[in-house]
Every structure is written in structure tokens, then in C-alpha cells.
Design an enzyme around this catalytic site. Structure first.
Site, mmCIF file in Angstrom:
data_model
loop_
_atom_site.group_PDB
_atom_site.id
_atom_site.type_symbol
_atom_site.label_atom_id
_atom_site.label_comp_id
_atom_site.label_asym_id
_atom_site.label_seq_id
_atom_site.Cartn_x
_atom_site.Cartn_y
_atom_site.Cartn_z
ATOM 1 N N CYS A 29 -4.513 -1.582 -1.689
ATOM 2 C CA CYS A 29 -4.575 -0.138 -1.945
ATOM 3 C C CYS A 29 -5.665 0.095 -2.994
ATOM 4 O O CYS A 29 -5.543 -0.388 -4.134
ATOM 5 C CB CYS A 29 -3.222 0.343 -2.467
ATOM 6 N N HIS A 81 -7.035 2.879 3.926
ATOM 7 C CA HIS A 81 -6.768 3.640 5.155
ATOM 8 C C HIS A 81 -8.059 3.857 5.964
ATOM 9 O O HIS A 81 -8.007 4.027 7.170
ATOM 10 C CB HIS A 81 -6.195 5.020 4.819
ATOM 11 N N ASP A 104 0.875 -1.177 0.000
ATOM 12 C CA ASP A 104 0.000 0.000 0.000
ATOM 13 C C ASP A 104 0.912 1.226 0.000
ATOM 14 O O ASP A 104 2.135 1.098 0.141
ATOM 15 C CB ASP A 104 -0.897 -0.002 1.254
ATOM 16 N N SER A 105 0.312 2.408 -0.100
ATOM 17 C CA SER A 105 1.117 3.621 -0.032
ATOM 18 C C SER A 105 1.621 3.885 1.388
ATOM 19 O O SER A 105 2.511 4.708 1.569
ATOM 20 C CB SER A 105 0.278 4.819 -0.489
ATOM 21 N N GLU A 159 -2.155 8.543 8.590
ATOM 22 C CA GLU A 159 -0.693 8.386 8.538
ATOM 23 C C GLU A 159 -0.003 9.116 9.694
ATOM 24 O O GLU A 159 1.021 8.664 10.188
ATOM 25 C CB GLU A 159 -0.135 8.907 7.204
ATOM 26 N N CYS A 173 -10.872 3.124 0.236
ATOM 27 C CA CYS A 173 -9.437 3.340 0.458
ATOM 28 C C CYS A 173 -9.119 2.539 1.707
ATOM 29 O O CYS A 173 -9.836 2.638 2.727
ATOM 30 C CB CYS A 173 -9.169 4.826 0.685
HETATM 31 N N1 DGL Z 1 -4.659 3.237 1.034
HETATM 32 C C1 DGL Z 1 -4.692 3.676 -0.290
HETATM 33 C C2 DGL Z 1 -5.984 3.397 -0.975
HETATM 34 O O1 DGL Z 1 -6.565 2.391 -0.633
HETATM 35 C C3 DGL Z 1 -3.937 4.872 -0.719
HETATM 36 C C4 DGL Z 1 -4.230 6.163 -0.074
HETATM 37 C C5 DGL Z 1 -3.295 7.231 -0.602
HETATM 38 O O2 DGL Z 1 -2.091 7.017 -0.575
HETATM 39 O O3 DGL Z 1 -3.797 8.273 -1.045
HETATM 40 O O4 DGL Z 1 -6.436 4.098 -1.847
#
Ligand code: DGL
Length: 275
Positions: A73, A188, A10-11, A152, A186
Site C-alpha cells: 500500500c 491499485h 492493503d486497504s 474497488e 498506489c
Molecule cells: N492501494 C493503496 C495505495 O497504494 C491505498 C489506496 C487507498 O485506499 O486510498 O496507496
């Protein structure tokens, strides 16, 4: 049977929502996790850059001799998922199909909200995946760009009230659309699930993209005869920056001290072919 690791990326911290579930439902598996903490967020970037980053992330995991790759992600899955699926020599899944299927099964009134990053919303990926299941579903998508930095930085831990105000601003329009199901598109966002749930109300079902992807991963491994033999599952973590912050916040989320399992990787080195 295959005792090689599963690669998950993931990011940043978001993919841990899949890892947490994988540790529970696949206790014999070894996981290599990569969080691109030096380049997060992905969701505000162009498809070209997201694809370039996704290829590098996958190339790094391939260098660890993984047996499958999970893009935990939503952004990568939406923008570069089909490219990775074509280019990789190991089984691959993103979050789209598993999450869309769960949402379509959960909705009663056929009105589904999708919250995700700008890149995911702009791609229309969840709408396509949901309409492929049933063209009758009505889909209302909204991007919530502040949620990723809130997670984050761990901001929600110290400022739940301000986080809730941000959530209220983003989610009120979806509540007005009378959706009965919301995709946390997302990975997150499930980390903010209780706040999102309190804003949407208890009758609205929240579909956790991390969890659904972990469940799908189990069937992907089983279908490909790749499940590990009974052994000690474990997870090692790699990040591209900010090891200390990642270790601290990930440790709180996973309820485990992971400091000794986190390493730094120079992700820019992983250019070129990914398989
Ligand atoms: N967790 C990621 C997603 O599911 C990326 C969020 C990001 O880096 O903007 O989209």
C-alpha cells in the site's frame, strides 16, 4: 528456511498487484493477505488515522504468526512505513524504496511522474526516495483519487471508456511535463495499467509498485534466511467487509476462483501492540 506465511496488506484490492507477482516468483511461499475493504480508501484520510489502521492491519497479520510483513500500500508505506519498520519484530517492507529504485533505473531524461493517493502525494515520500537516489531527478506528482473507487467497484470492467476519460483528465498535465517514466505509486493503479499506458503513450515506462515490491520481498526473505522449503505455495485472503465483491473482482484479477479462500475479520479488535 522458514515455512511460516508472509503477511501482505492493503486497504483493499490494490495489494493483489504484489500478490499476483509473489505467487509467480515465490511459488513455495504461503501468503496471508488482508484487504481492509471495510475502511477503504486510506488515501483521503489523515496520517493519524492511516497510522492507526496500519498498526491494526499489521497486528492482525502478526496474529497469524507471519515471518515478514509487506505493506503493499503506497499510502501506508508513505505515512506509516518507518513506524511499522521500527515497531515490528519481523522484517518489513513497504513499496517506496523498491519502486523508486526501479524508476530511477528506468528514466533516461530524468523526468519522473508519480501518481498516487492524496496522502502519498502530500507526504512527498516518493520525491524524498527519488532524491535520495539522485538529487538531479525531476519529480512531478499528481493524485488520482477516483482511481481507487473505480478499481474497488470493478467500474473499469464495465466502463473502460469513462475510466479512460478520468485517466486523461488526471494524466494530461504529466504528459505535458514530458516525463518518460511514471510511478504507479498506489498499488491499485497497476490494475488500470493498460488504460494509463494508452493515455501516457507507449514511450513512457510505467513502474508497477506492486510488482517491484514483490521482487524486493524475494531478496528480503533471502537476506534474512526466511525463504520457504519447497512446498505448495498458497494464499488465504481476509477482508473487513464486502467478501462477495472482493472475491469476484480479485478472482478476475488473479484469474482464479478464490471464493472459498476468503474470510471476514473484525479488524477493529486488533488494537494495541503489534509485535
Ligand atoms: N492501494 C493503496 C495505495 O497504494 C491505498 C489506496 C487507498 O485506499 O486510498 O496507496
Amino acid at each position: 528456511m522458514d515455512n511460516r506465511s508472509i503477511g501482505v496488506f492493503d486497504s483493499g484490492l490494490g495489494g493483489l498487484t504484489a500478490v499476483r507477482e509473489m505467487l509467480r516468483i515465490l511459488p513455495d511461499e504461503q501468503i496471508v493477505y488482508f484487504g481492509d475493504t471495510g475502511r477503504v480508501p486510506y488515501g483521503s484520510r489523515s496520517p493519524k488515522i492511516i497510522t492507526q489502521y496500519a498498526r491494526q492491519d499489521a497486528a492482525f497479520l502478526m496474529s497469524k504468526n507471519v515471518k515478514a510483513i509487506i505493506s503493499a500500500c503506497g499510502t501506508v508505506s508513505s505515512v506509516a512505513g518507518s513506524i511499522l519498520a521500527k515497531e515490528l519484530s519481523v522484517p518489513f517492507t513497504g513499496v517506496l524504496e523498491p519502486t523508486a529504485r526501479a524508476a530511477a533505473a528506468a528514466t533516461i531524461n530524468g523526468r519522473i511522474g508519480v501518481i498516487a493517493t492524496n496522502a502519498t502525494v502530500n507526504s512527498g515520500s516518493f520525491q524524498h526516495a527519488l532524491h535520495a537516489i539522485s538529487p538531479k531527478l525531476q519529480v512531478f506528482a499528481r493524485s488520482c483519487p477516483l482511481f481507487v473507487p473505480i478499481v474497488e467497484s470493478g467500474f473499469m470492467l464495465d466502463h473502460p471508456d469513462i475510466t479512460k476519460e478520468v485517466a486523461e483528465t488526471y494524466l494530461a498535465p504529466l504528459r505535458n511535463e514530458k516525463v518518460d517514466t511514471v510511478i504507479l505509486g498506489c498499488t491499485h493503479y497497476p490494475i488500470l495499467k493498460s488504460i494509463i499506458g494508452s493515455v501516457m503513450g507507449q514511450d513512457v515506462r510505467l513502474i508497477d509498485s506492486g510488482r517491484e515490491t514483490a521482487l524486493f520481498c524475494r531478496s528480503l526473505l533471502a537476506e534474512n534466511h526466511l525463504l520457504a522449503e519447497s512446498n505448495h505455495g498458497s494464499c488465504s485472503f481476509f477482508v473487513s467487509d464486502g467478501m462477495e465483491d472482493f472475491s469476484r473482482i480479485a478472482g478476475i484479477f488473479l484469474q482464479e476462483d478464490i471464493h472459498s479462500s476468503v474470510q471476514l475479520v473484525d479488524i477493529e479488535k486488533y488494537e494495541g501492540a503489534i509485535s
